[in-house]
Scaffold this motif. Structure first.
Motif, PDB file in Angstrom:
ATOM      1  N   HIS A  23      -0.829-114.946  59.199  1.00 49.15           N
ATOM      2  CA  HIS A  23      -0.923-113.501  59.371  1.00 49.15           C
ATOM      3  C   HIS A  23      -1.519-112.845  58.122  1.00 49.15           C
ATOM      4  O   HIS A  23      -1.365-113.372  57.016  1.00 49.15           O
ATOM      5  CB  HIS A  23       0.469-112.931  59.643  1.00 49.15           C
ATOM      6  N   ASP A  25      -2.081-110.840  54.903  1.00 47.13           N
ATOM      7  CA  ASP A  25      -1.211-110.551  53.753  1.00 47.13           C
ATOM      8  C   ASP A  25      -0.068-111.543  53.534  1.00 47.13           C
ATOM      9  O   ASP A  25       0.789-111.313  52.688  1.00 47.13           O
ATOM     10  CB  ASP A  25      -0.608-109.138  53.833  1.00 47.13           C
ATOM     11  N   HIS A  26      -0.028-112.582  54.292  1.00 48.38           N
ATOM     12  CA  HIS A  26       1.037-113.563  54.066  1.00 48.38           C
ATOM     13  C   HIS A  26       0.713-114.525  52.915  1.00 48.38           C
ATOM     14  O   HIS A  26       1.562-115.294  52.504  1.00 48.38           O
ATOM     15  CB  HIS A  26       1.376-114.320  55.354  1.00 48.38           C
ATOM     16  N   GLY A  27      -0.549-114.414  52.409  1.00 48.97           N
ATOM     17  CA  GLY A  27      -0.870-115.149  51.186  1.00 48.97           C
ATOM     18  C   GLY A  27      -1.844-116.302  51.333  1.00 48.97           C
ATOM     19  O   GLY A  27      -1.865-117.203  50.483  1.00 48.97           O
ATOM     20  N   LYS A  28      -2.668-116.273  52.386  1.00 49.86           N
ATOM     21  CA  LYS A  28      -3.618-117.375  52.610  1.00 49.86           C
ATOM     22  C   LYS A  28      -4.588-117.517  51.433  1.00 49.86           C
ATOM     23  O   LYS A  28      -4.767-118.601  50.888  1.00 49.86           O
ATOM     24  CB  LYS A  28      -4.427-117.125  53.900  1.00 49.86           C
ATOM     25  N   THR A  29      -5.217-116.378  51.071  1.00 47.25           N
ATOM     26  CA  THR A  29      -6.210-116.410  49.997  1.00 47.25           C
ATOM     27  C   THR A  29      -5.558-116.805  48.683  1.00 47.25           C
ATOM     28  O   THR A  29      -6.091-117.637  47.936  1.00 47.25           O
ATOM     29  CB  THR A  29      -6.865-115.022  49.847  1.00 47.25           C
ATOM     30  N   SER A  30      -4.398-116.224  48.396  1.00 46.51           N
ATOM     31  CA  SER A  30      -3.713-116.536  47.143  1.00 46.51           C
ATOM     32  C   SER A  30      -3.367-118.012  47.066  1.00 46.51           C
ATOM     33  O   SER A  30      -3.500-118.636  46.012  1.00 46.51           O
ATOM     34  CB  SER A  30      -2.419-115.730  47.026  1.00 46.51           C
ATOM     35  N   ASN A 138       5.685-119.083  52.331  1.00 46.01           N
ATOM     36  CA  ASN A 138       5.159-118.569  51.068  1.00 46.01           C
ATOM     37  C   ASN A 138       6.002-117.426  50.478  1.00 46.01           C
ATOM     38  O   ASN A 138       6.795-116.816  51.172  1.00 46.01           O
ATOM     39  CB  ASN A 138       3.714-118.102  51.302  1.00 46.01           C
ATOM     40  N   LYS A 139       5.767-117.155  49.229  1.00 46.71           N
ATOM     41  CA  LYS A 139       6.371-116.048  48.480  1.00 46.71           C
ATOM     42  C   LYS A 139       7.863-116.281  48.195  1.00 46.71           C
ATOM     43  O   LYS A 139       8.654-115.339  48.176  1.00 46.71           O
ATOM     44  CB  LYS A 139       6.188-114.698  49.201  1.00 46.71           C
ATOM     45  N   ASP A 141       9.108-116.812  45.537  1.00 48.08           N
ATOM     46  CA  ASP A 141       9.450-116.144  44.270  1.00 48.08           C
ATOM     47  C   ASP A 141       9.915-114.701  44.476  1.00 48.08           C
ATOM     48  O   ASP A 141      10.460-114.087  43.561  1.00 48.08           O
ATOM     49  CB  ASP A 141       8.235-116.153  43.336  1.00 48.08           C
ATOM     50  N   THR A 142       9.735-114.175  45.705  1.00 49.02           N
ATOM     51  CA  THR A 142      10.158-112.783  45.935  1.00 49.02           C
ATOM     52  C   THR A 142      11.592-112.707  46.453  1.00 49.02           C
ATOM     53  O   THR A 142      12.111-111.624  46.707  1.00 49.02           O
ATOM     54  CB  THR A 142       9.238-112.083  46.946  1.00 49.02           C
ATOM     55  N   SER A 206       5.224-120.865  46.516  1.00 53.91           N
ATOM     56  CA  SER A 206       4.823-119.564  46.006  1.00 53.91           C
ATOM     57  C   SER A 206       3.383-119.670  45.536  1.00 53.91           C
ATOM     58  O   SER A 206       3.081-120.454  44.635  1.00 53.91           O
ATOM     59  CB  SER A 206       5.715-119.130  44.841  1.00 53.91           C
ATOM     60  N   ALA A 207       2.529-118.886  46.145  1.00 51.01           N
ATOM     61  CA  ALA A 207       1.125-118.877  45.738  1.00 51.01           C
ATOM     62  C   ALA A 207       0.992-118.180  44.387  1.00 51.01           C
ATOM     63  O   ALA A 207      -0.011-118.312  43.700  1.00 51.01           O
ATOM     64  CB  ALA A 207       0.283-118.160  46.786  1.00 51.01           C
ATOM     65  N   GLU A 208       2.042-117.450  44.031  1.00 53.34           N
ATOM     66  CA  GLU A 208       2.030-116.701  42.782  1.00 53.34           C
ATOM     67  C   GLU A 208       2.383-117.614  41.590  1.00 53.34           C
ATOM     68  O   GLU A 208       1.693-117.658  40.586  1.00 53.34           O
ATOM     69  CB  GLU A 208       3.055-115.562  42.891  1.00 53.34           C
TER      70      GLU A 208
END
Ligand code: GDP
Length: 600
Positions: A23, A25-30, A138-139, A141-142, A206-208
């Motif tokens: 979806h 903003d779920h972090g594909k690019t990151s 993903n994410k 870390d949030t 986490s992509a971050e």
């Protein structure tokens, strides 16, 4: 410079192709950036290589990132080739021989957000193409209270969190596992999955911070090695086969093709056959181009020519006559085969993608064959018929086709990721053809469905406006204001809507008698056209005399023409208020006591 492709040549095993979906903003690019970023090891042998539209990560690098999670001697596949453009658009564009070009997919799901419309869309696409996938939750870390451990394997960093944080993460992960199960997949945390063919592994990442990225690469590599090795064994010296990712104008080269090669090799000067808008294109390769290594890039000279390239790789091909080439179309090297045979092969592959059309339906335009097919599948599911489906911008011709549809709901064009030519836009306005444009399939379909609902509602309203509605009302005691010509009496509306200019009937038992016509309605002294149930109004009825045809205390009805009663009962029952429906039923009951088929 070491090239992953050289290794492939020696071994005869190509790199598995990996696509990223999920979806917005779920972090594909990151996630892709992180995977590529964490693996750029400047100057070191076996670092990642940038392809056209893809990035190759050799086994050495995977192994370095994965650390103790991986033993490189367990693997003989050369690494992983990530398609640079995430999303199902590129996924559906990139097909090969009727299936998906990507061998494996990563479905990215935001742990906090869970499944969203495009997650489901992606799952459907993966199901249809039978592509194995892992879920990157993903994410992580949030999660409130999370203490990041950059680039750490996920179990290690998870164990380092407080109990509260761990259970908060688990809760979200189980939600995702539950959602996968709702979609018919058995899933679990990846470290508990034994057989990745029957089970979906969920990898928290986490992509971050890069946490879990080692695990993700390990799982992908393991899955490919274990279950796809046979498919990766290719004839590396054979004639190349690939798929057009993009058709692009390139300064100095004219129209070029960005191609992902998944089989064999392609060489300079070779004849290739490419799927085109009308017919396969036969042309000779003028140049095979790769991106220049980052360090050597000068703006005017972004590409490097090579004589030959082997699968799996992303390359740019410069050749004459490519203007009609289509994204998503097959590319075949002819080499020592019969050219007619290759043309037939390409044609067959193209026809496989052709969308089933019907006599009546909407017009669909899309930028690539794959997206056309994905839309067609989604429309089939939504039961929207298609009259014509084509790759290309919306042209005046398409408007003409759409305008011939016999139903208003079909006088529409659904345009996915394409331009609308200026004269087509003008023509659409002039001919009442409705245009829907979007780069997201489910939005296109949603918008279209909303439009259809709106049209139907408007049509029903016009029908309802022109139809006599049931109503029952009673003449109040001591409320005769005028005996006749017209009779004016006070009434209470018991059910339904009383309307001016309708006929009034009175039932004697079950026998209706028309007593006159309702000429006027006054509500608290004002003239009105209609009045609803529950109100007391005075009405003027032309025809009867109070005390003869009608009496105070009488129950009167709006007369329902048989045809109107039928439409109300059969088509509009859901659209009229409950009291009206009750009145209709009572009216029908009375009429049907005499004639069981009245209004049927
Ligand atoms: P895409 O639309 O799926 O490609 O999503 P992006 O990669 O553009 O990410 C959307 C937003 O989420 C951006 O603001 C990213 O910085 C952020 N984001 C992506 N992955 C992570 C993650 O793992 N942790 C955090 N904290 N933010 C993330």
């Amino acid at each position: 410079m070491p090239d992953t492709n050289t290794r492939e040549n020696e071994r005869g095993l190509r790199t598995p192709i990996v696509a990223v979906l999920g979806h917005v903003d779920h972090g594909k690019t990151s996630l892709l950036d992180k995977i590529r970023g964490s693996t750029v090891i400047e100057g070191e042998a076996g670092a990642i290589t940038q392809h056209i539209g893809a990035t190759a990560i050799p086994l050495d690098v995977v192994s370095k990132v994965a650390g103790s999670l991986i033993d490189p001697s367990d693997f003989d596949l050369p690494g992983l080739l990530f398609i640079d453009t995430p999303g199902h658009h590129s996924f559906t564009t990139l097909r090969s021989r009727g299936g998906a070009l990507a061998d494996i997919a990563i479905l990215v799901v935001d742990v906090n957000d869970g499944f969203q419309p495009q997650t489901l869309e992606a799952i459907n696409i993966l199901k249809q193409s039978q592509t194995p996938f892992v879920v990157a939750a993903n994410k992580i870390d949030t999660i409130p209270g999370w203490k990041p451990n950059e680039d750490a394997p996920v179990q290690q960093t998870k164990e380092a969190q407080s109990d509260r944080v761990q259970s908060a993460l688990d809760e979200q992960l189980y939600e995702i596992i539950g959602e996968l199960s709702d979609e018919g997949f058995s899933a679990d945390m990846y470290w508990r999955v034994q057989d990745f063919r029957g089970n979906i592994g969920v990898v928290p990442v986490s992509a971050e911070t890069g946490e879990g990225v080692p695990d993700l690469l390990t799982v992908l590599m393991g899955l490919a090695q274990r279950y796809m090795k046979e498919d990766m064994a290719i004839d590396v010296t054979g004639p190349g086969a690939g798929t057009v990712l993009e058709v692009k104008e390139e300064k100095g080269f004219g129209t070029t093709l960005d191609v992902v090669l998944y089989d064999g090799t392609i060489r300079e000067d070779e004849t290739i056959v490419v799927g085109g808008l009308d017919d396969p294109i036969v042309t000779d390769v003028r140049a095979i181009l790769k991106p220049r290594p980052l360090a050597e890039i000068r703006t005017e000279d972004r590409f490097e020519k090579v004589d030959e390239i082997a699968a799996a790789s992303g390359v740019k091909i410069a050749a004459p006559d490519l203007d009609d080439a289509m994204a998503g179309a097959p590319v075949r090297v002819v080499r020592d085969r019969d050219i007619e045979e290759v043309i037939t092969e390409v044609r067959a592959e193209l026809s496989e993608i052709e969308v089933e059309t019907q006599e009546q339906g909407v017009v669909v335009k899309a930028d690539t064959l794959g997206s056309l097919e994905a839309i067609a599948n989604a429309m089939d599911e939504a039961e929207i018929p298609i009259m014509r489906a084509e790759v290309g911008d919306v042209a005046p011709r398409d408007i003409s086709v759409a305008s011939t549809a016999s139903e208003d709901t079909h006088k529409t064009i659904l345009a996915f990721n394409v331009d609308v030519l200026a004269d087509a836009e003008k023509q659409a306005e002039d001919s009442d053809v409705k245009l829907f444009e979007s780069g997201v399939i489910y939005r296109l379909i949603e918008e279209y469905e909303e439009y259809v609902e709106e049209l139907e509602r408007a049509q029903q309203e016009t029908v309802l406006d022109n139809i006599t509605r049931p109503a029952r009302f009673q003449i109040l005691k001591d409320h005769t204001f005028r005996q006749n010509d017209p009779a004016v009496v006070g009434v209470e509306i018991l059910a339904g809507t009383v309307k001016k200019n309708s006929n009034v009937v009175k039932f004697d038992g079950n026998d209706p008698t028309r007593v006159g016509q309702l000429k006027g309605i006054q509500e608290q002294g004002d003239d009105v056209d209609e009045a609803r149930s529950g109100n007391r109004v005075s009405v003027a009825i032309d025809g009867p005399t109070v005390g003869r045809q009608i009496e105070e205390g009488d129950e009167l009805w709006m007369e329902l023409p048989e045809k109107h009663a039928k439409i109300l009962e059969q088509e509009l029952a859901d659209d009229i208020p409950v009291d009206e429906l009750e009145a209709l039923q009572m009216y029908l009951d009375k009429r049907r006591k005499r004639d069981p088929f009245w209004g049927k």
